[in-house]
Enzyme design. Structure first.
Site, PDB file in Angstrom:
ATOM      1  N   TYR A  31      42.222  36.104  35.964  1.00  0.00           N
ATOM      2  CA  TYR A  31      40.838  35.654  36.015  1.00  0.00           C
ATOM      3  C   TYR A  31      40.179  35.964  34.689  1.00  0.00           C
ATOM      4  CZ  TYR A  31      41.721  35.510  41.011  1.00  0.00           C
ATOM      5  OH  TYR A  31      42.248  35.234  42.235  1.00  0.00           O
ATOM      6  N   ASP A  59      35.894  29.265  44.332  1.00  0.00           N
ATOM      7  CA  ASP A  59      34.564  29.116  44.907  1.00  0.00           C
ATOM      8  C   ASP A  59      33.854  27.948  44.235  1.00  0.00           C
ATOM      9  OD1 ASP A  59      34.940  31.352  46.517  1.00  0.00           O
ATOM     10  OD2 ASP A  59      34.179  32.710  44.976  1.00  0.00           O
TER      11      ASP A  59
END
Length: 152
Positions: free
Chosen positions: A89, A30
């Site tokens: 992540y 993103d």
């Protein structure tokens, strides 16, 4: 309409090989998210000695904040996105009253005390296989909405 890592990589490949290629990443990030260790692939006709393609990409990527760590020849059936078996992540929280300086945009600043033990205990309830249908993009191409969380 903003510059992208993919666009910079494709321009660097064109500068080295003279070929218009499509760079395929293992995943997307993103806006404002920073990828470390992202895997990508592209198909080129030209052959390079070991390390030369990587070095050439890095030379043409300057001054972009992008670095190619390795470039290897892979089997024809390798596809960065669908050959990926895991993703990792890392979310960083800094517990400080002071404003961020060097970590702006990379760390979430929480000025009040956090109970890390309680946070860890709660996160463990999320381990395992889950259906992420409600979090999927309408154009998601993954074969299944089920994902396994191995570690939190």
């Amino acid at each position: 309409n903003a510059p992208t890592v993919q666009g910079a990589l494709e321009a660097a490949v064109k500068a080295i090989c003279g070929e218009d290629v499509r760079v395929h990443g293992a995943g997307r990030t993103d806006a404002g998210v920073h990828a470390r260790g992202q895997v990508a692939h592209c198909d080129i006709a030209k052959h390079f000695p070991p390390g030369r393609f990587r070095d050439g990409l890095n030379a043409h990527l300057r001054p972009n904040p992008i670095g190619v760590l390795a470039a290897d020849i892979v089997p024809d059936d390798f596809e960065a996105r669908f050959s990926a078996t895991k993703r990792h992540y890392l979310y960083r929280i800094t517990n400080t009253r002071a404003n961020l300086a060097l970590d702006i945009g990379r760390v979430w600043r929480v000025p009040r005390a956090l109970d890390a033990d309680a946070m860890h205990k709660a996160a463990q309830r999320l381990l395992g296989k889950h259906d992420f249908t409600t979090f999927r993009d309408t154009e998601c191409q993954a074969k299944s909405p089920e994902k396994t969380l191995d570690q939190l």
